[in-house]
Design an enzyme around this catalytic site. Sequence first.
Site, short mmCIF file in Angstrom:
data_model
loop_
_atom_site.label_atom_id
_atom_site.label_comp_id
_atom_site.label_asym_id
_atom_site.label_seq_id
_atom_site.Cartn_x
_atom_site.Cartn_y
_atom_site.Cartn_z
N TYR A 200 0.88 -1.17 0.00
CA TYR A 200 0.00 0.00 0.00
C TYR A 200 0.92 1.23 0.00
O TYR A 200 1.67 1.43 0.96
CB TYR A 200 -0.88 0.03 1.25
N PRO A 291 -12.50 0.53 -0.95
CA PRO A 291 -11.79 -0.75 -0.97
C PRO A 291 -10.46 -0.78 -0.22
O PRO A 291 -9.90 -1.86 -0.04
CB PRO A 291 -11.57 -1.00 -2.47
P1 FAD Z 1 -22.50 -8.11 -5.41
O1 FAD Z 1 -21.23 -8.82 -5.60
O2 FAD Z 1 -22.65 -6.76 -6.03
O3 FAD Z 1 -23.66 -9.06 -5.92
C1 FAD Z 1 -24.97 -8.62 -6.15
C2 FAD Z 1 -25.57 -9.45 -7.24
O4 FAD Z 1 -26.94 -9.05 -7.43
C3 FAD Z 1 -24.89 -9.26 -8.58
O5 FAD Z 1 -24.58 -10.49 -9.15
C4 FAD Z 1 -25.92 -8.47 -9.41
O6 FAD Z 1 -25.82 -8.77 -10.79
C5 FAD Z 1 -27.21 -8.96 -8.80
N1 FAD Z 1 -28.32 -8.03 -8.99
C6 FAD Z 1 -28.29 -6.68 -8.92
N2 FAD Z 1 -29.51 -6.17 -9.14
C7 FAD Z 1 -30.33 -7.22 -9.35
C8 FAD Z 1 -31.71 -7.34 -9.64
N3 FAD Z 1 -32.48 -6.26 -9.77
N4 FAD Z 1 -32.22 -8.57 -9.82
C9 FAD Z 1 -31.45 -9.68 -9.69
N5 FAD Z 1 -30.13 -9.63 -9.42
C10 FAD Z 1 -29.57 -8.41 -9.25
N6 FAD Z 1 -14.02 -4.83 -2.45
C11 FAD Z 1 -12.78 -5.00 -2.00
O7 FAD Z 1 -12.60 -5.37 -0.84
N7 FAD Z 1 -11.71 -4.75 -2.84
C12 FAD Z 1 -11.87 -4.34 -4.16
O8 FAD Z 1 -10.92 -4.16 -4.88
C13 FAD Z 1 -13.18 -4.17 -4.64
N8 FAD Z 1 -13.40 -3.79 -5.93
C14 FAD Z 1 -14.71 -3.61 -6.35
C15 FAD Z 1 -14.96 -3.19 -7.67
C16 FAD Z 1 -16.27 -2.96 -8.11
C17 FAD Z 1 -16.53 -2.50 -9.53
C18 FAD Z 1 -17.35 -3.14 -7.20
C19 FAD Z 1 -18.79 -2.88 -7.65
C20 FAD Z 1 -17.09 -3.61 -5.92
C21 FAD Z 1 -15.77 -3.84 -5.48
N9 FAD Z 1 -15.51 -4.28 -4.17
C22 FAD Z 1 -14.24 -4.43 -3.73
C23 FAD Z 1 -16.53 -4.61 -3.23
C24 FAD Z 1 -16.86 -6.10 -3.24
O9 FAD Z 1 -16.66 -6.63 -4.50
C25 FAD Z 1 -18.29 -6.20 -2.78
O10 FAD Z 1 -18.35 -5.74 -1.45
C26 FAD Z 1 -18.90 -7.58 -2.89
O11 FAD Z 1 -19.08 -7.92 -4.24
C27 FAD Z 1 -20.25 -7.63 -2.16
O12 FAD Z 1 -20.94 -8.81 -2.47
P2 FAD Z 1 -22.50 -8.81 -2.60
O13 FAD Z 1 -22.87 -10.23 -2.85
O14 FAD Z 1 -23.09 -8.09 -1.47
O15 FAD Z 1 -22.84 -7.90 -3.87
C1 DHB Z 2 -7.18 -6.21 -3.24
C2 DHB Z 2 -8.13 -5.24 -3.21
C3 DHB Z 2 -8.19 -4.39 -2.14
O1 DHB Z 2 -9.14 -3.44 -2.09
C4 DHB Z 2 -7.28 -4.47 -1.11
O2 DHB Z 2 -7.34 -3.58 -0.08
C5 DHB Z 2 -6.32 -5.47 -1.14
C6 DHB Z 2 -6.26 -6.33 -2.21
C7 DHB Z 2 -7.11 -7.11 -4.41
O3 DHB Z 2 -7.94 -6.95 -5.32
O4 DHB Z 2 -6.26 -7.99 -4.45
#
Ligand code: FAD
Ligand code: DHB
Length: 392
Positions: A200, A291
């Site tokens: 980081y 993130p």
């Molecule tokens: P999600 O993974 O968002 O899953 C929700 C699901 O619901 C999806 O598959 C979606 O298609 C579906 N959905 C949405 N609306 C509807 C609907 N109306 N009907 C049916 N299905 C629907 N976290 C980190 O710690 N590090 C990172 O680097 C990081 N990068 C990220 C990058 C992006 C672009 C995003 C959006 C998030 C990122 N996050 C990151 C956060 C992490 O990925 C999320 O916290 C995690 O995906 C949460 O899981 P979830 O199941 O709650 O939601």
């Molecule tokens: C990764 C993403 C993050 O947000 C982080 O704090 C550490 C690692 C990763 O995508 O590997």
Amino acid sequence: MKTTVGIVGAGPAGLTLALLLRAREIDSVVLERRDRSYVEERVRAGLLEQNTVDLMRELGVAARLDQEGLPHDGVYLRWQGQTLHIPMTELTGRTITIYGQQQVVRDLIDACGERGIEVRFEVEDVAVHGLDSDSPHITFAGEGGEERLDCELIAGCDGFHGVCRPAIPAGVLTEYEYEYPFGWLGILAEAAPTTDELIYAWHEHGFSLYSMRSPEISRLYLQVPADEDIADWPDERIWEELQARLGVDGWRVGEGRIFDKGVTPMRSFVCEPMQFGRLFLAGDAAHIVPPTGAKGLNLAVNDVRLLAAAMGAHFADGDDSLLERYSADALRRVWRAQDFSNFMTQLLHRLDDGEPFGARLQLARLEQLKRSEAARRNLAENYVGLPAAPDF
Ligand code: FAD
Ligand code: DHB
């Protein structure tokens, strides 16, 4: 159609919940708007807390994770040519594991298939109804036109832009939000990582993070303005900026073909409570963290760990006490993670408020981390994630 728990969204929260319910012999159906390959290929987080890995093992879905996941004992902080190692395992006895979210999702979908859990992909116009009635149900457009899924409880696991949270009547929820003026540009590259642990980095140009997915694949991030156009970042510019922010004398970031890149805006968001009547929100549907603390995916998994136990008590014993306090229980960890994610973000990003004051505070905090084991331990405890107590 009829099931016991209707789950909206096949992300980490929805899929893990379906498997946790199946382990308690509770039926569910998962409804997902996107197709299977889209969900399995969506590149996102990569760092799993030990709690998350432990839960995957308990669920019996960790065979590939145990083979391909990369256990890490610490991270590096880098600023002004200095590198500080934070020995997470030494300080906390706990480890972190690098394993891509899309690999987690693929493993969970495979396990649902093997255990006969129905995951319906490509359903459109999902809407939830009767949330405070005795007949909650979900309507959606499937292959055969409009369909209806009757259920006893509904789990809104449909992410930040989903339909479940907005279906809660006005006035019920309080929403807390903070938007950052920057985002992250993230890449995946066919490049062997030239670091053993994540780095980081604080830099005058902005934050940068060196992560990885395997011994051959690097995952790297750059702080950019929130509305940055990815078209302005040809590959050469990305590598140049990564070398400037992460590089030190005699050491460089390993370069290779970039095969995925995108910009993610950053926000902090929490809605309270995370439930209304028969609807329970989990994961990004209820809260978003920036993130930098690597908490989003881990919080989503923790929510459904609590929710599955609460639903289990409801169906097995008619005991609703855990369901009633689900939101309060989940929010304790959510706010701890909000604070830590905000702390890491404010510690390491270029603040761009036109004032040099903030940058001096950042350097003073980094200096304190170098000098004080108590400060390092505090960071480590938050980063690896607190143990999964029944209500935390
Ligand atoms: P999600 O993974 O968002 O899953 C929700 C699901 O619901 C999806 O598959 C979606 O298609 C579906 N959905 C949405 N609306 C509807 C609907 N109306 N009907 C049916 N299905 C629907 N976290 C980190 O710690 N590090 C990172 O680097 C990081 N990068 C990220 C990058 C992006 C672009 C995003 C959006 C998030 C990122 N996050 C990151 C956060 C992490 O990925 C999320 O916290 C995690 O995906 C949460 O899981 P979830 O199941 O709650 O939601
Ligand atoms: C990764 C993403 C993050 O947000 C982080 O704090 C550490 C690692 C990763 O995508 O590997």
